[in-house]
Design an enzyme around this catalytic site. Structure first.
Site, PDB file in Angstrom:
ATOM      1  N   GLY A  10       0.872  -1.173   0.000  1.00  6.58           N
ATOM      2  CA  GLY A  10       0.000   0.000   0.000  1.00  6.58           C
ATOM      3  C   GLY A  10       0.904   1.217   0.000  1.00  6.58           C
ATOM      4  O   GLY A  10       1.653   1.443   0.955  1.00  6.58           O
ATOM      5  N   ALA A  11       0.878   1.967  -1.115  1.00  2.51           N
ATOM      6  CA  ALA A  11       1.730   3.154  -1.218  1.00  2.51           C
ATOM      7  C   ALA A  11       0.884   4.414  -1.109  1.00  2.51           C
ATOM      8  O   ALA A  11       1.157   5.426  -1.744  1.00  2.51           O
ATOM      9  CB  ALA A  11       2.512   3.123  -2.534  1.00  2.51           C
ATOM     10  N   GLY A  12      -0.164   4.335  -0.305  1.00  2.00           N
ATOM     11  CA  GLY A  12      -1.018   5.502  -0.071  1.00  2.00           C
ATOM     12  C   GLY A  12      -0.416   6.366   1.022  1.00  2.00           C
ATOM     13  O   GLY A  12       0.809   6.377   1.221  1.00  2.00           O
ATOM     14  N   VAL A  14      -0.553   6.263   4.424  1.00  2.00           N
ATOM     15  CA  VAL A  14       0.136   5.598   5.538  1.00  2.00           C
ATOM     16  C   VAL A  14       1.371   4.850   5.028  1.00  2.00           C
ATOM     17  O   VAL A  14       2.461   4.950   5.609  1.00  2.00           O
ATOM     18  CB  VAL A  14      -0.807   4.628   6.293  1.00  2.00           C
ATOM     19  CG1 VAL A  14      -0.057   3.910   7.413  1.00  2.00           C
ATOM     20  CG2 VAL A  14      -2.013   5.364   6.855  1.00  2.00           C
ATOM     21  N   GLY A  15       1.203   4.117   3.915  1.00  2.00           N
ATOM     22  CA  GLY A  15       2.305   3.301   3.391  1.00  2.00           C
ATOM     23  C   GLY A  15       3.489   4.152   2.940  1.00  2.00           C
ATOM     24  O   GLY A  15       4.644   3.872   3.294  1.00  2.00           O
ATOM     25  N   ASP A  34       2.022  -1.624  -4.546  1.00  2.00           N
ATOM     26  CA  ASP A  34       0.642  -1.115  -4.612  1.00  2.00           C
ATOM     27  C   ASP A  34       0.039  -1.610  -5.922  1.00  2.00           C
ATOM     28  O   ASP A  34       0.766  -1.891  -6.879  1.00  2.00           O
ATOM     29  CB  ASP A  34       0.635   0.421  -4.580  1.00  2.00           C
ATOM     30  CG  ASP A  34      -0.717   0.998  -4.190  1.00  2.00           C
ATOM     31  OD1 ASP A  34      -0.849   1.506  -3.062  1.00  2.00           O
ATOM     32  OD2 ASP A  34      -1.659   0.931  -5.013  1.00  2.00           O
ATOM     33  N   ARG A  83     -11.020   5.011   5.905  1.00  2.00           N
ATOM     34  CA  ARG A  83     -12.369   5.338   6.350  1.00  2.00           C
ATOM     35  C   ARG A  83     -12.759   6.734   5.874  1.00  2.00           C
ATOM     36  O   ARG A  83     -11.959   7.660   5.929  1.00  2.00           O
ATOM     37  CB  ARG A  83     -12.383   5.295   7.880  1.00  2.00           C
ATOM     38  CG  ARG A  83     -13.724   5.112   8.465  1.00  2.00           C
ATOM     39  CD  ARG A  83     -13.607   4.459   9.833  1.00  2.00           C
ATOM     40  NE  ARG A  83     -12.468   4.972  10.565  1.00  2.00           N
ATOM     41  CZ  ARG A  83     -12.569   5.589  11.738  1.00  2.00           C
ATOM     42  NH1 ARG A  83     -13.742   5.769  12.288  1.00  2.00           N
ATOM     43  NH2 ARG A  83     -11.485   5.985  12.361  1.00  2.00           N
ATOM     44  N   ARG A  89     -15.443   1.952  11.163  1.00  2.00           N
ATOM     45  CA  ARG A  89     -14.378   1.024  10.789  1.00  2.00           C
ATOM     46  C   ARG A  89     -14.985  -0.284  10.294  1.00  2.00           C
ATOM     47  O   ARG A  89     -14.467  -0.922   9.387  1.00  2.00           O
ATOM     48  CB  ARG A  89     -13.487   0.736  11.991  1.00  2.00           C
ATOM     49  CG  ARG A  89     -12.590   1.881  12.370  1.00  2.00           C
ATOM     50  CD  ARG A  89     -11.557   1.415  13.379  1.00  2.00           C
ATOM     51  NE  ARG A  89     -10.667   2.507  13.717  1.00  2.00           N
ATOM     52  CZ  ARG A  89     -10.891   3.373  14.700  1.00  2.00           C
ATOM     53  NH1 ARG A  89     -11.967   3.276  15.435  1.00  2.00           N
ATOM     54  NH2 ARG A  89     -10.033   4.339  14.957  1.00  2.00           N
ATOM     55  N   ASN A  96     -12.061  -4.450   2.777  1.00  2.00           N
ATOM     56  CA  ASN A  96     -10.676  -4.615   3.199  1.00  2.00           C
ATOM     57  C   ASN A  96     -10.294  -6.079   3.445  1.00  2.00           C
ATOM     58  O   ASN A  96      -9.126  -6.442   3.320  1.00  2.00           O
ATOM     59  CB  ASN A  96     -10.384  -3.739   4.411  1.00  2.00           C
ATOM     60  CG  ASN A  96     -10.129  -2.294   3.995  1.00  2.00           C
ATOM     61  OD1 ASN A  96     -10.023  -2.008   2.799  1.00  2.00           O
ATOM     62  ND2 ASN A  96     -10.039  -1.398   4.935  1.00  2.00           N
ATOM     63  N   ASP A 149      -2.982   4.640  19.437  1.00  2.00           N
ATOM     64  CA  ASP A 149      -3.990   5.110  20.397  1.00  2.00           C
ATOM     65  C   ASP A 149      -3.309   5.665  21.646  1.00  2.00           C
ATOM     66  O   ASP A 149      -3.735   6.682  22.198  1.00  2.00           O
ATOM     67  CB  ASP A 149      -4.948   3.961  20.761  1.00  2.00           C
ATOM     68  CG  ASP A 149      -5.746   3.488  19.548  1.00  2.00           C
ATOM     69  OD1 ASP A 149      -6.033   4.322  18.674  1.00  2.00           O
ATOM     70  OD2 ASP A 149      -6.065   2.283  19.475  1.00  2.00           O
ATOM     71  N   HIS A 176      -9.153  -1.674  18.568  1.00  2.00           N
ATOM     72  CA  HIS A 176      -8.922  -0.350  17.985  1.00  2.00           C
ATOM     73  C   HIS A 176     -10.262   0.189  17.516  1.00  2.00           C
ATOM     74  O   HIS A 176     -10.647   0.004  16.371  1.00  2.00           O
ATOM     75  CB  HIS A 176      -7.959  -0.503  16.805  1.00  2.00           C
ATOM     76  CG  HIS A 176      -7.569   0.797  16.171  1.00  2.00           C
ATOM     77  ND1 HIS A 176      -7.078   1.860  16.883  1.00  2.00           N
ATOM     78  CD2 HIS A 176      -7.580   1.190  14.879  1.00  2.00           C
ATOM     79  CE1 HIS A 176      -6.810   2.849  16.043  1.00  2.00           C
ATOM     80  NE2 HIS A 176      -7.109   2.464  14.833  1.00  2.00           N
TER      81      HIS A 176
END
Ligand code: APR
Length: 313
Positions: A10-12, A14-15, A34, A83, A89, A96, A149, A176
């Site tokens: 995943g290169a979004g 977060v990634g 990705d 999300r 979630r 997912n 968290d 979570h």
């Protein structure tokens, strides 16, 4: 010495931020995967081009092919749909599950000995899915949620008291989501319990803000969800594993009777080292805290049962 490698799927947001933080810390080369044509290649090249300026030598390779993950000691899964406002979630579950299930099958082939760190939401259910799908021991299939968290809880405490973010320690257990369990009794500022420094009203307010921490960011951003704190959190876990630091962090693992819970994935403090989860630490909980943890685990069980249903359908 052999070069170390970390895989990131995943290169979004977060990634890619995880890849950037890893490269900047210069602890390992990064393989970025990705499904979007050109995206991991472009971001990997951009990150390598930053190396001469920032001063790192880590190599970053991006691809649609999982071959770039070969030799990875740790693989981070961030693939999925983020999300959106108004979406829980759990709404993300089916979509997912398909994405993460497919990713896990590929990782198993190219990096069969790695430690998997799952970030995709809904976190506890995706970690359960990865655990089932790999058949690996629980030590090597870990979810990232508790560090994030707890970081949020720590920040809110520091903001409330007007003290350095660095001096606040705190721990959030459980799933979570809305049922997470911030344990205020164990939160300290340079060793001073926050219960000595703050009234109950303020602690309750921060506890609730921590539970709503993800939604607060989603509502501000409007499109997309948090990624700076999530990527920082996952990188701290990856480093503890790669460098065998044996840091104590709340992580999502399969419990085997600890905390009176069995075969359920929730966040608890663990020792993270070269082998992954090297120990689950059982701290003494009050009756109320234990009740809250059990309620959170019950919620995770429901989500995992729903996941079993949607993936069987
Ligand atoms: N294989 C590989 N990558 C995939 C796949 C797949 N099957 N499906 C989707 N992706 C990629 C997308 O192309 C996208 O680049 O996953 C990436 C997700 O990135 P973003 O949409 O930017 O989402 P991000 O904010 O990074 O969040 C990723 O982490 O915190 C969680 O809830 C969040 O589940 C979400 C995940």
């Amino acid at each position: 010495m052999k070069r170390r490698k970390v895989g990131v799927i995943g290169a979004g947001f977060v990634g890619a931020t995880t890849a950037q933080r890893l490269a900047e810390r210069n602890v390992a080369d990064v393989g970025l995967v990705d499904i979007m044509e050109g995206i991991p290649q472009g971001k990997a090249l951009d990150l390598e081009e930053a190396g001469p300026v920032v001063g790192y030598g880590a190599r970053v390779s991006g691809s649609q092919s999982y071959d770039v993950l070969a030799g990875s000691e740790v693989v981070v899964i961030t693939a999925g749909m983020p999300r959106k406002p108004g979406m829980t979630r759990d709404d993300l579950l089916k979509k997912n599950a398909e994405i993460v299930g497919g990713v896990v099958d590929q990782v198993k082939k190219v990096a069969p000995d790695c430690v998997l760190v799952v970030v995709s939401n809904p976190l506890d259910a995706m970690t359960y899915l990865a655990y089932k799908r790999t058949g690996w021991p629980r030590e090597r299939v870990i979810g990232m949620a508790g560090v994030l968290d707890s970081a949020r809880f720590r920040s809110f405490i520091a903001m409330e008291l007007g003290v350095s973010l660095r001096d606040v320690q705190a721990m959030v257990l459980g799933g979570h989501g809305d049922t997470m369990v911030p344990v205020a009794r164990y939160a300290t500022v340079s060793g001073i319990p926050i219960t000595e420094l703050l009234p109950k009203e303020a602690i309750d307010r921060m506890t609730q803000r921590t539970r709503d921490g993800g939604v607060e960011i989603v509502n501000l951003l409007k499109t997309g969800s948090a990624y700076y704190a999530p990527s920082a959190s996952v990188v701290s876990m990856v480093e503890s594993i790669l460098l065998d630091e044996k840091r104590v962090m709340p992580c999502c693992v399969s419990l085997k009777g600890e905390y009176n819970l069995k075969d359920v994935f929730v966040g608890v403090p663990v020792v993270l080292g070269g082998k992954g989860v090297e120990k689950v630490i059982e701290v003494k909980l009050s009756a109320d805290e234990q009740k809250a943890l059990e309620a959170s685990a019950a919620h995770v069980r429901e989500t995992c049962a729903a996941l079993d249903r949607v993936t069987a359908a």
